[in-house]
Design a protein around this motif. Structure first.
Motif, mmCIF file in Angstrom:
data_model
loop_
_atom_site.group_PDB
_atom_site.id
_atom_site.type_symbol
_atom_site.label_atom_id
_atom_site.label_comp_id
_atom_site.label_asym_id
_atom_site.label_seq_id
_atom_site.Cartn_x
_atom_site.Cartn_y
_atom_site.Cartn_z
ATOM 1 N N GLU A 76 -71.610 84.496 29.868
ATOM 2 C CA GLU A 76 -70.918 83.374 30.497
ATOM 3 C C GLU A 76 -71.646 82.057 30.223
ATOM 4 N N GLN A 77 -72.980 82.110 30.145
ATOM 5 C CA GLN A 77 -73.757 80.893 29.917
ATOM 6 C C GLN A 77 -73.748 80.456 28.448
ATOM 7 N N ALA A 78 -73.676 81.418 27.541
ATOM 8 C CA ALA A 78 -73.699 81.098 26.102
ATOM 9 C C ALA A 78 -72.715 82.001 25.369
ATOM 10 N N GLU A 80 -70.622 81.572 22.797
ATOM 11 C CA GLU A 80 -70.588 81.555 21.337
ATOM 12 C C GLU A 80 -71.784 82.301 20.747
ATOM 13 N N LEU A 81 -72.962 82.102 21.329
ATOM 14 C CA LEU A 81 -74.155 82.791 20.838
ATOM 15 C C LEU A 81 -74.031 84.292 21.060
ATOM 16 N N HIS A 82 -73.610 84.700 22.239
ATOM 17 C CA HIS A 82 -73.417 86.126 22.515
ATOM 18 C C HIS A 82 -72.341 86.714 21.615
ATOM 19 N N GLY A 83 -71.267 85.960 21.397
ATOM 20 C CA GLY A 83 -70.194 86.461 20.550
ATOM 21 C C GLY A 83 -70.664 86.712 19.131
ATOM 22 N N ALA A 84 -71.466 85.795 18.605
ATOM 23 C CA ALA A 84 -71.993 85.965 17.247
ATOM 24 C C ALA A 84 -72.890 87.189 17.156
ATOM 25 N N ILE A 85 -73.764 87.377 18.132
ATOM 26 C CA ILE A 85 -74.671 88.528 18.110
ATOM 27 C C ILE A 85 -73.900 89.820 18.318
ATOM 28 N N ASP A 86 -72.876 89.797 19.170
ATOM 29 C CA ASP A 86 -72.030 90.988 19.360
ATOM 30 C C ASP A 86 -71.396 91.406 18.032
ATOM 31 N N LEU A 120 -85.605 90.867 21.632
ATOM 32 C CA LEU A 120 -85.022 89.631 22.138
ATOM 33 C C LEU A 120 -84.824 88.698 20.955
ATOM 34 N N VAL A 121 -83.635 88.116 20.856
ATOM 35 C CA VAL A 121 -83.341 87.134 19.809
ATOM 36 C C VAL A 121 -83.080 85.801 20.495
ATOM 37 N N CYS A 122 -83.770 84.782 20.032
ATOM 38 C CA CYS A 122 -83.685 83.463 20.657
ATOM 39 C C CYS A 122 -83.313 82.403 19.630
ATOM 40 N N ALA A 123 -82.438 81.499 20.021
ATOM 41 C CA ALA A 123 -82.084 80.334 19.209
ATOM 42 C C ALA A 123 -82.416 79.081 20.002
ATOM 43 N N THR A 124 -82.846 78.052 19.317
ATOM 44 C CA THR A 124 -83.134 76.791 20.012
ATOM 45 C C THR A 124 -81.856 75.978 20.168
ATOM 46 N N THR A 125 -81.884 75.067 21.120
ATOM 47 C CA THR A 125 -80.723 74.196 21.317
ATOM 48 C C THR A 125 -80.499 73.321 20.079
ATOM 49 N N GLY A 126 -81.597 72.960 19.401
ATOM 50 C CA GLY A 126 -81.463 72.167 18.179
ATOM 51 C C GLY A 126 -80.734 72.918 17.089
ATOM 52 N N LEU A 127 -80.963 74.230 16.997
ATOM 53 C CA LEU A 127 -80.278 75.046 15.991
ATOM 54 C C LEU A 127 -78.790 75.159 16.324
ATOM 55 N N LEU A 128 -78.477 75.463 17.583
ATOM 56 C CA LEU A 128 -77.084 75.652 17.984
ATOM 57 C C LEU A 128 -76.281 74.378 17.802
ATOM 58 N N ARG A 129 -76.933 73.239 17.966
ATOM 59 C CA ARG A 129 -76.228 71.969 17.851
ATOM 60 C C ARG A 129 -75.939 71.588 16.403
ATOM 61 N N ARG A 130 -76.761 72.047 15.468
ATOM 62 C CA ARG A 130 -76.673 71.569 14.088
ATOM 63 C C ARG A 130 -75.886 72.473 13.149
ATOM 64 N N LEU A 131 -75.820 73.780 13.439
ATOM 65 C CA LEU A 131 -75.247 74.706 12.465
ATOM 66 C C LEU A 131 -73.774 75.002 12.709
#
Length: 300
Positions: A76-78, A80-86, A120-131
């Protein structure tokens, strides 16, 4: 390696086994020297090193996440990120790791954890904003490749000896002084020999882990490109991330640089690093490999 759809990398497996063998020999030699120098203090040394290794290996995911300011997020919080990893985990037929976001403008990502269940897989906010979505898929597939090949656990073990060398230097000096009852000739010799041995051990283990780290990054790039079938998207992400590092404030880069070995791309501040000391292959090497994979797959 657990059964996944990531292409097996026997070259990576051989290198990990060989590096672990050499580091194991180095560890045994280091312990033998310390025991010979410190005599009756050896049980304390073994207890300390054993406890330190277990703590670092068992809690490596929590230590890394805390150090890098990562916080776990729900779908619920992320979404798009969860969807990509799923999607990628389904494509790779592997368990889904925990998902986290680090509040940093440095565009990067990392994976940690001693096995697939603890990953655990982590992405930074800078990565999510740019790609773009396809570019993000390439980066996340790269990190999942690290998890699938278990090289996060191997790198945690490999880096342990360098940390141990520094810690044991302080402990050995303290133990030698306590045993000697203060400053004397034997203590003075220990104060000279033990730091010297520790420095040699640290340098050798550092170079071995850097060599393995560079190869594992190329292996993860290859695994991600073959899994997604879009090496050009990963190449675009690499180019974009590397090109935009120069726009990141120097203070943020300095904070990120200690964790370069974990990251998708090194956090550099425009300085030129020796290939021998780098935790990552050069951008040219990575793009050249992805270009060859594109040709093999018959894709632009």
């Amino acid at each position: 390696m657990a059964q996944t759809r990531y292409a097996p990398d026997r070259g990576l497996t051989r290198r990990m086994v060989f590096t672990m063998f050499l580091i194991g020999l180095l560890y045994v030699a280091f312990m033998g020297v310390l025991i010979a120098l410190l005599g009756k203090a050896w049980p304390l040394i073994l207890l300390f090193t054993g406890g330190m290794f277990i703590a670092q290996f068992w809690f490596s995911d929590r230590i890394a996440a805390y150090s890098m300011g990562a916080r776990e997020v729900t779908p619920e919080q992320a979404p798009e990120l969860h969807g990509a990893i799923d999607r990628l985990c389904a494509l790779a037929d592997m368990p889904k790791p925990r998902v986290a976001i680090a509040d940093s403008d440095v565009p990067n990502a990392f994976a940690t954890g001693r096995n697939q269940k603890k990953a655990l897989v982590c992405a930074t906010t800078g990565l999510l904003r740019r790609l773009e979505p396809e570019e993000l898929d390439g980066v996340l597939a790269h990190e999942l490749s690290h998890v699938a090949h278990r090289d996060v656990a191997v790198m945690t073990f490999a880096s342990f000896l360098g940390v141990l060398a520094g810690s044991l230097t302080r402990m050995a000096l303290w133990s030698g002084m306590m045993r000697g009852g203060g400053r004397n000739n034997n203590t003075a010799i220990l104060a000279l020999i033990i730091p010297l041995v520790s420095v040699v051990v640290y340098v050798i283990s550092f170079l071995l882990t850097r060599l393995l780290s560079r190869y594992r990054e190329l292996s993860a790039d290859r695994g991600a490109a073959l899994l997604t079938g879009r090496p050009s998207a990963l190449a675009a992400a690499l180019t974009k991330i590397t090109g935009q590092m120069s726009q990141i404030p120097t203070r943020d880069l300095r904070q990120a640089e200690p964790f370069n070995a974990f990251f998708f791309a090194p956090a550099v501040s425009g300085q030129s690093f020796s290939k021998l000391l780098s935790s990552h292959p050069t951008l040219e090497q990575r793009l050249d490999q992805l270009s060859r994979i594109s040709r093999d797959l018959g894709r632009p």
